[in-house]
Scaffold this active site. Structure first.
Site, short mmCIF file in Angstrom:
data_model
loop_
_atom_site.label_atom_id
_atom_site.label_comp_id
_atom_site.label_asym_id
_atom_site.label_seq_id
_atom_site.Cartn_x
_atom_site.Cartn_y
_atom_site.Cartn_z
N SER A 124 27.92 -103.00 6.49
CA SER A 124 28.52 -104.33 6.52
C SER A 124 27.70 -105.34 5.73
O SER A 124 26.49 -105.19 5.58
CB SER A 124 28.64 -104.80 7.98
N TYR A 148 24.26 -106.76 15.25
CA TYR A 148 25.14 -105.83 14.54
C TYR A 148 24.57 -105.50 13.16
O TYR A 148 24.45 -104.32 12.78
CB TYR A 148 26.53 -106.44 14.42
N LYS A 152 23.12 -101.84 11.76
CA LYS A 152 23.62 -101.22 10.55
C LYS A 152 22.49 -100.99 9.54
O LYS A 152 22.43 -99.94 8.88
CB LYS A 152 24.72 -102.08 9.92
#
Length: 320
Positions: A124, A148, A152
């Site tokens: 992302s 998040y 990642k």
């Protein structure tokens, strides 16, 4: 060819499955089996001659990937994830799904000598953050500003290392914000970017929680699925030792998105958007960079949308 998909019941997983079944082959070989994993059993279009094994699994459980990996897939699409706002709200859940399960998947490949299996993980734009240059490239240092993105980024490094060691043939595609998603808003901080287009087109109200001058780096669902398919085709040597790169999106402000909506659907649609600031969403989305040089993706043959109006029109065509 055996292809496995985690997160197969999700939005991207479902689109990818349909695309693979429609084309029937990958890397010049007929697709003979699809193994699908998710929290719930993934739906499968009827009429295909491909063997499909759809399993409801908690990927954080011990041995969750065993059956899939024992069948030695040629390509694994790792799409399962806890999305941005949810990962921020629940650190333990985000770590379990986004990091620990990815490591378990990599270890499963290592234990079975699946060094030639192409493992494609969806990363992302959230992996970036902090003080950044105006325009980034694939080698800009990762300094995510949310859990998040941090999860990642850690997975990206693991996949690079396992690929360096020849334990798997990894590829990490950093996804721009995907718009326009069908369905209803989800727990992703960027969910509003689809909602403020989708709901007004459906005659419903939508909430915009960010300033209209906020920019996003976006890509249509169709182009993302094309990129996932193409990711299985590209040569590992051409990718090089660093296996992560940004897909070629386009930069657009919320105001420009709303202007495109006005052009396509009229002022009545725009009037259905209510502006209600949400500082938590602004903090997450505002930390994401919006301008990239995507030379590696361009050289490898990944394609971008022409402009946001094209994205909006493609969504309109799919609705009808």
């Amino acid at each position: 060819m055996h292809i496995a998909v985690t997160g197969a019941a999700g939005f991207l997983g479902q689109r990818l499955i349909r695309q693979l079944l429609d084309q029937g082959e990958l890397r010049g070989q007929a697709i003979t089996r699809l193994t699908l994993l998710d929290q719930v059993e993934a739906e499968v279009p009827g009429g295909s001659r491909v063997e499909v094994v759809s399993q409801a699994r908690d990927i954080t459980a011990a041995g969750a990937f065993d059956d899939m990996l024992d069948a030695r897939p040629d390509v694994i699409y790792h799409l399962a994830a806890v999305v941005s706002s949810a990962a921020e709200a629940d650190l333990d859940l985000g770590l379990a799904v986004n990091l620990d399960a990815t490591r378990a998947l990599l270890e499963g490949c290592r234990q079975r000598d699946l060094g030639n299996t192409r493992l494609i993980m969806a990363s992302s734009v959230a992996a970036y953050g902090g003080e950044l240059p105006e325009t980034l490239d694939d080698m800009t240092a990762l300094h995510p500003q949310n859990s998040y993105g941090t999860q990642k980024a850690m997975c990206e490094l693991l996949i690079n290392d396992y690929s360096r060691r020849g334990l798997v043939d990894g590829l990490v595609l950093r996804l721009p914000t995907i718009v326009i998603r069908p369905g209803r808003p989800n727990a992703a901080a960027s969910s509003f970017a689809s909602s403020i287009m989708r709901e007004p087109l459906n005659g419903e109200e939508a909430i915009c929680p960010v300033p209209t001058d906020l920019e996003l780096f976006v890509m249509s669902p169709g182009k993302v699925v094309e990129a996932l398919v193409h990711g299985a085709e590209v040569d590992g040597e051409a990718v090089g030792p660093f296996r992560a790169f940004m897909l070629p999106g386009i930069t657009v402000s919320v105001a420009e998105m709303i202007d495109a909506l006005r052009e396509v659907a009229g002022s009545q649609a725009v009037e259905r958007i209510r502006h209600e600031p949400d500082t938590k969403i602004q903090a997450i989305v505002g930390s994401w960079p919006t301008r990239f040089h995507t030379r590696r993706a361009d050289v490898l043959g990944f394609e971008r949308d022409r402009d946001f109006r094209d994205i909006l029109q493609a969504f309109q065509e799919e609705r009808h």
